[in-house]
Scaffold this active site. Structure first.
Site, PDB file in Angstrom:
ATOM      1  N   LYS A 187      -3.089  -2.870   8.546  1.00  0.00           N
ATOM      2  CA  LYS A 187      -3.096  -4.320   8.707  1.00  0.00           C
ATOM      3  C   LYS A 187      -2.107  -4.956   7.739  1.00  0.00           C
ATOM      4  CE  LYS A 187      -5.047  -6.210  11.337  1.00  0.00           C
ATOM      5  NZ  LYS A 187      -4.647  -6.452  12.738  1.00  0.00           N
ATOM      6  N   ASP A 191       0.872  -1.172   0.000  1.00  0.00           N
ATOM      7  CA  ASP A 191       0.000   0.000   0.000  1.00  0.00           C
ATOM      8  C   ASP A 191       0.907   1.219   0.000  1.00  0.00           C
ATOM      9  OD1 ASP A 191      -1.651   2.115   0.507  1.00  0.00           O
ATOM     10  OD2 ASP A 191      -2.404   1.380   2.428  1.00  0.00           O
ATOM     11  N   TYR A 238       1.369   0.657  15.029  1.00  0.00           N
ATOM     12  CA  TYR A 238       0.352   0.290  14.040  1.00  0.00           C
ATOM     13  C   TYR A 238       0.549   1.103  12.769  1.00  0.00           C
ATOM     14  CZ  TYR A 238      -4.042  -0.371  11.646  1.00  0.00           C
ATOM     15  OH  TYR A 238      -4.969  -0.646  10.695  1.00  0.00           O
TER      16      TYR A 238
END
Length: 381
Positions: free
Chosen positions: A238, A11, A235
């Site tokens: 995902k 991504d 984080y």
């Protein structure tokens, strides 16, 4: 010919939020792939996206972990990142977690799955067909259940009862919490099927890394089982795994591999990577624009000729009316789960949220807890 099939996915920016990469980004990566084929680095290549992740599928003779192939993919993602930044797209370069990897990029952010095998279109593989799964908005163990059912359960794969598969498959399972290196155990199905299930039930810690035929010693599957938060220390989105699976003949057939996905099984992911939601099978090049941020998975199939080139067209396994009912089921399950909001099983446990802002919120509140005087333990007299 000793040939490697590699898929590397990342991504590096998307339009209007976490939805899909821009046409300019995809065109840039496709141009880089065409140039790599012309120069002889790659035999063939294919570019698509699942949600906001761009996937580069390649055949070559450089072997797994090739510095040249991995650097090519990294540089292609960097160019797409530059386009995303110039256009003000969201999450530009998000999955590029190190400044400049010197060798292969496994552990640097992008998802990497690779299989190497003798490619001659003879012997036990007179035809070479394979499929690539790409998932978005979900954790690294998203394939644990469907691949276990496809390679270890004759209720889903009747081919397991045939002579070429009856010895079963070896599952290489990785402990993704081990950040010192790849900690892997090899367990054989069917004899150790229950032990395999005992590990794979925990999608957030244990994941299938590789599956190998016990009859022929041929690699059947490779999965990008890694934790982005273990790399970045926080984080960053995902893990959105990819997987390469060879099919037919000495391996399960495509229908035996995709059938378990009709469960639309629950995985960790969704909005902010914090919820438990069903995995919806979708066609390739599908944007994430539905209710909530439903985890999605695509599957594209190819055949390979003697020189290692892809068939002139591909098969989009989930682009079929048969999957419309599964998608409706997934959406119904998603609405029901998200109606529970933040409570209980609807969200991942705090152990899985510790790298996000949820930890900061709860950590701050923990400091405000005080012991009631009337409930303090009495000192022994």
């Amino acid at each position: 010919m000793r040939m490697t099939v590699s898929v590397i996915k990342a991504d590096v920016g998307s339009i209007g939020g976490h939805t899909k990469p821009s046409t300019a980004m995809l065109d840039s990566v496709r141009s880089e792939v065409a140039r790599a084929i012309d120069t002889g680095l790659l035999i063939d290549g294919f570019v698509c996206h699942t949600g906001d992740d761009i996937a580069i599928l390649m055949t070559h003779t450089q072997g797994e972990g090739s510095r040249e192939v991995h650097q090519f993919a990294w540089n292609s993602f960097l160019k797409a990142t530059s386009i995303a930044k110039a256009a003000g797209l969201y999450g530009a370069g998000q999955d590029l977690l190190v400044d400049a990897p010197s060798g292969n990029i496994r552990g640097a952010g992008p998802g990497v799955a690779e299989l190497t095998f003798e490619h001659s279109l003879s012997g036990v593989r007179p035809a070479e067909s394979f499929m690539v799964f790409a998932a978005d908005k979900c954790g690294p163990g998203a394939y644990n259940l469907p691949l276990y059912l496809a390679f270890a359960d004759p209720m889903y794969c009747a081919g397991l009862m045939l002579p070429q598969m009856i010895k079963g498959f070896s599952f290489h399972i990785i402990d993704m919490d081990n950040t010192a290196g790849d900690s892997v155990i090899e367990l054989d199905a069917p004899e150790e099927g229950y032990r395999i299930a005992a590990l794979l039930r925990d999608n957030e810690r244990f994941g299938i890394d590789r599956i190998v035929s016990r009859t022929h010693g041929e690699p059947a599957a490779s999965v990008s089982a890694q934790r982005l938060h273990s790399i970045a220390g926080k984080y960053t989105g995902k893990d959105d795994p990819v997987a390469i699976l060879r099919n037919q003949g000495i391996f399960p057939a495509p229908e035996e591999i995709v059938s378990p996905f009709a469960k639309a099984h629950f995985v960790g992911g969704d909005a902010r990577g914090s919820h438990v939601m069903p995995l919806m099978p979708v066609p390739i090049n599908t944007a994430v624009t539905g209710l909530y941020c439903l985890p999605i998975v695509s599957c594209v199939g190819f055949s390979i000729d003697r020189e290692g080139r892809f068939s002139e067209s591909h098969t989009d396994f989930f682009d079929n009316p048969a999957w419309d009912e599964v998608r409706r089921s997934a959406q119904r399950k998603a609405i029901e789960m998200r109606s529970q909001g933040w409570s209980g099983a609807a969200m991942l446990p705090y152990s899985e949220l510790e790298y996000g802002g949820f930890r900061d919120t709860v950590g701050g509140l923990m400091k405000r807890f005080k012991m009631r005087d009337e409930r303090r333990p009495q000192a022994a007299e």
